[in-house]
Design an enzyme around this catalytic site. Structure first.
Site, PDB file in Angstrom:
ATOM      1  N   TYR A 111       2.700  -0.694   2.891  1.00  0.00           N
ATOM      2  CA  TYR A 111       3.680  -0.930   1.814  1.00  0.00           C
ATOM      3  C   TYR A 111       5.071  -0.410   2.184  1.00  0.00           C
ATOM      4  O   TYR A 111       6.070  -0.963   1.723  1.00  0.00           O
ATOM      5  CB  TYR A 111       3.173  -0.368   0.473  1.00  0.00           C
ATOM      6  CG  TYR A 111       2.046  -1.235  -0.056  1.00  0.00           C
ATOM      7  CD1 TYR A 111       2.315  -2.476  -0.617  1.00  0.00           C
ATOM      8  CD2 TYR A 111       0.715  -0.861   0.100  1.00  0.00           C
ATOM      9  CE1 TYR A 111       1.290  -3.314  -1.037  1.00  0.00           C
ATOM     10  CE2 TYR A 111      -0.318  -1.677  -0.321  1.00  0.00           C
ATOM     11  CZ  TYR A 111      -0.019  -2.913  -0.888  1.00  0.00           C
ATOM     12  OH  TYR A 111      -1.033  -3.747  -1.290  1.00  0.00           O
ATOM     13  N   HIS A 154       1.783  -7.784 -10.776  1.00  0.00           N
ATOM     14  CA  HIS A 154       1.070  -7.130  -9.674  1.00  0.00           C
ATOM     15  C   HIS A 154       1.785  -5.864  -9.203  1.00  0.00           C
ATOM     16  O   HIS A 154       1.534  -5.386  -8.097  1.00  0.00           O
ATOM     17  CB  HIS A 154       0.875  -8.107  -8.505  1.00  0.00           C
ATOM     18  CG  HIS A 154      -0.133  -9.187  -8.791  1.00  0.00           C
ATOM     19  ND1 HIS A 154      -0.315 -10.287  -7.980  1.00  0.00           N
ATOM     20  CD2 HIS A 154      -1.034  -9.316  -9.805  1.00  0.00           C
ATOM     21  CE1 HIS A 154      -1.284 -11.062  -8.501  1.00  0.00           C
ATOM     22  NE2 HIS A 154      -1.715 -10.498  -9.602  1.00  0.00           N
ATOM     23  N   CYS A 170       1.638   8.133  -9.938  1.00  0.00           N
ATOM     24  CA  CYS A 170       0.733   9.233  -9.607  1.00  0.00           C
ATOM     25  C   CYS A 170      -0.673   8.852 -10.057  1.00  0.00           C
ATOM     26  O   CYS A 170      -0.894   8.566 -11.241  1.00  0.00           O
ATOM     27  CB  CYS A 170       1.188  10.512 -10.304  1.00  0.00           C
ATOM     28  SG  CYS A 170      -0.008  11.855 -10.122  1.00  0.00           S
ATOM     29  N   CYS A 194      -1.885  11.528 -12.857  1.00  0.00           N
ATOM     30  CA  CYS A 194      -1.383  11.620 -14.242  1.00  0.00           C
ATOM     31  C   CYS A 194      -0.684  10.343 -14.710  1.00  0.00           C
ATOM     32  O   CYS A 194      -0.185  10.292 -15.837  1.00  0.00           O
ATOM     33  CB  CYS A 194      -0.435  12.816 -14.394  1.00  0.00           C
ATOM     34  SG  CYS A 194       1.205  12.557 -13.666  1.00  0.00           S
ATOM     35  N   CYS A 211       3.518  14.504  -6.803  1.00  0.00           N
ATOM     36  CA  CYS A 211       4.043  13.832  -7.995  1.00  0.00           C
ATOM     37  C   CYS A 211       5.159  14.684  -8.584  1.00  0.00           C
ATOM     38  O   CYS A 211       4.989  15.893  -8.775  1.00  0.00           O
ATOM     39  CB  CYS A 211       2.909  13.670  -9.007  1.00  0.00           C
ATOM     40  SG  CYS A 211       3.482  13.215 -10.657  1.00  0.00           S
ATOM     41  N   CYS A 244       3.453  16.163 -12.169  1.00  0.00           N
ATOM     42  CA  CYS A 244       2.316  17.106 -12.206  1.00  0.00           C
ATOM     43  C   CYS A 244       2.074  17.798 -10.867  1.00  0.00           C
ATOM     44  O   CYS A 244       1.207  18.655 -10.759  1.00  0.00           O
ATOM     45  CB  CYS A 244       1.048  16.391 -12.667  1.00  0.00           C
ATOM     46  SG  CYS A 244       0.282  15.343 -11.391  1.00  0.00           S
ATOM     47  N   GLU A 258       3.214 -27.388  -1.882  1.00  0.00           N
ATOM     48  CA  GLU A 258       2.107 -28.355  -1.931  1.00  0.00           C
ATOM     49  C   GLU A 258       1.459 -28.271  -3.316  1.00  0.00           C
ATOM     50  O   GLU A 258       1.600 -27.253  -3.990  1.00  0.00           O
ATOM     51  CB  GLU A 258       1.079 -28.017  -0.851  1.00  0.00           C
ATOM     52  CG  GLU A 258       0.506 -26.631  -1.053  1.00  0.00           C
ATOM     53  CD  GLU A 258      -0.096 -26.009   0.185  1.00  0.00           C
ATOM     54  OE1 GLU A 258       0.045 -26.587   1.269  1.00  0.00           O
ATOM     55  OE2 GLU A 258      -0.696 -24.939   0.048  1.00  0.00           O
TER      56      GLU A 258
END
Ligand code: OAD
Length: 228
Positions: free
Chosen positions: A52, A105, A113, A116, A132, A135, A199
């Site tokens: 990511y 998505h 987190c 939490c 986080c 927390c 398509e």
């Protein structure tokens, strides 16, 4: 006329963000179960973060194209409601000028987190042990919906479908549910359906126009605005 628009990877393809299932797409290069499932994240969080992080870097250098910009113009100038429900995790709709956007998505530019559920803007690069900010648990994950998880905003989408006069699907293969089922729901409710895609995907749409999004979307937006 209220318009509900579903977008997928095809609308960002001409901005240089690869699709998932076209030849050479992301899912040919990376096993889905390793990078897009909770089990994959539990097994190897650094691998998932690096996947990511790369997607985030790719999105950061991409620019919105004529299709994203045309949808923003539609939102500004159309008399009825325009809601974009996107399966895309990039922010090209936002940077193209749209405001009414639901990322079903999730989004690359948000972190969440797992301990939490606190959300915050994602840094350019995230790592498994990032604490986080709320927390302090080392349970940071991208705010992305993985396979086996429930998409975000389903109640809003359901209400928008009921309120819609026209459902338009742009640049999506229609292979991932529940998004793939929106067209059937729309038809069952008597909502008009239109597909703008390279398509024809499912054959369920009342009308399907085939070609690149940067050509089809501006033409369709001009038609809608000219009819008002
Ligand atoms: P896909 O890769 O499955 O499909 C992309 C679609 O866009 C295909 O039907 C292409 O024909 C079409 N397409 C490609 N280039 C185009 C262009 N320039 N103009 C118009 N259409 C074009 O991507 P999605 O349908 O978005 O989910 O995939 C749905 C979900 O599957 C994604 O959100 C992602 C993925 O797994 C998760 O990761 C949870």
């Amino acid at each position: 006329m209220n318009i509900l628009i579903l977008t997928g990877a095809g609308i960002s393809a001409e901005s240089g963000i690869g699709t998932f299932r076209d030849a050479g797409g992301l899912w040919e290069q990376y096993p889905i179960e390793q990078v897009a499932t909770p089990e994959g994240f539990a097994a190897d969080p650094e691998l998932v973060h690096s996947f990511y992080n790369a997607r985030r870097a790719n999105a950061a250098v991409a620019a919105p194209n004529a299709a994203h910009k045309a949808l923003a113009k539609l939102e500004r100038e159309h008399a009825g409601d325009v809601l974009i429900v996107t399966q895309n995790v990039d922010d090209l709709h936002e940077r193209g000028g749209s405001q009414n956007i639901l990322h079903m998505h999730g989004a690359l530019n948000r972190a969440i987190c797992a301990a939490c559920n606190h959300r915050w803007p994602a840094p350019a690069e995230m790592y498994a042990n990032d604490p986080c900010p709320s927390c302090n648990a080392p349970a940071t994950r991208p705010d992305i919906v993985w396979f086996g998880e429930i998409p975000q905003g389903m109640d809003v989408i359901e209400a928008a479908l009921q309120n819609a006069d026209l459902f338009v699907s742009i640049g999506t293969s229609g292979t991932v549910y529940p998004a793939a089922g929106f067209v059937q729901s729309a038809r069952a409710m008597g909502v008009q359906t239109l597909e703008l895609n390279m398509e024809t995907s499912s054959g369920v749409f009342k009308e399907s126009r085939n070609g690149p999004a940067t050509e089809l979307v501006p033409v369709w937006v001009s038609e809608v605005l000219a009819g008002e």
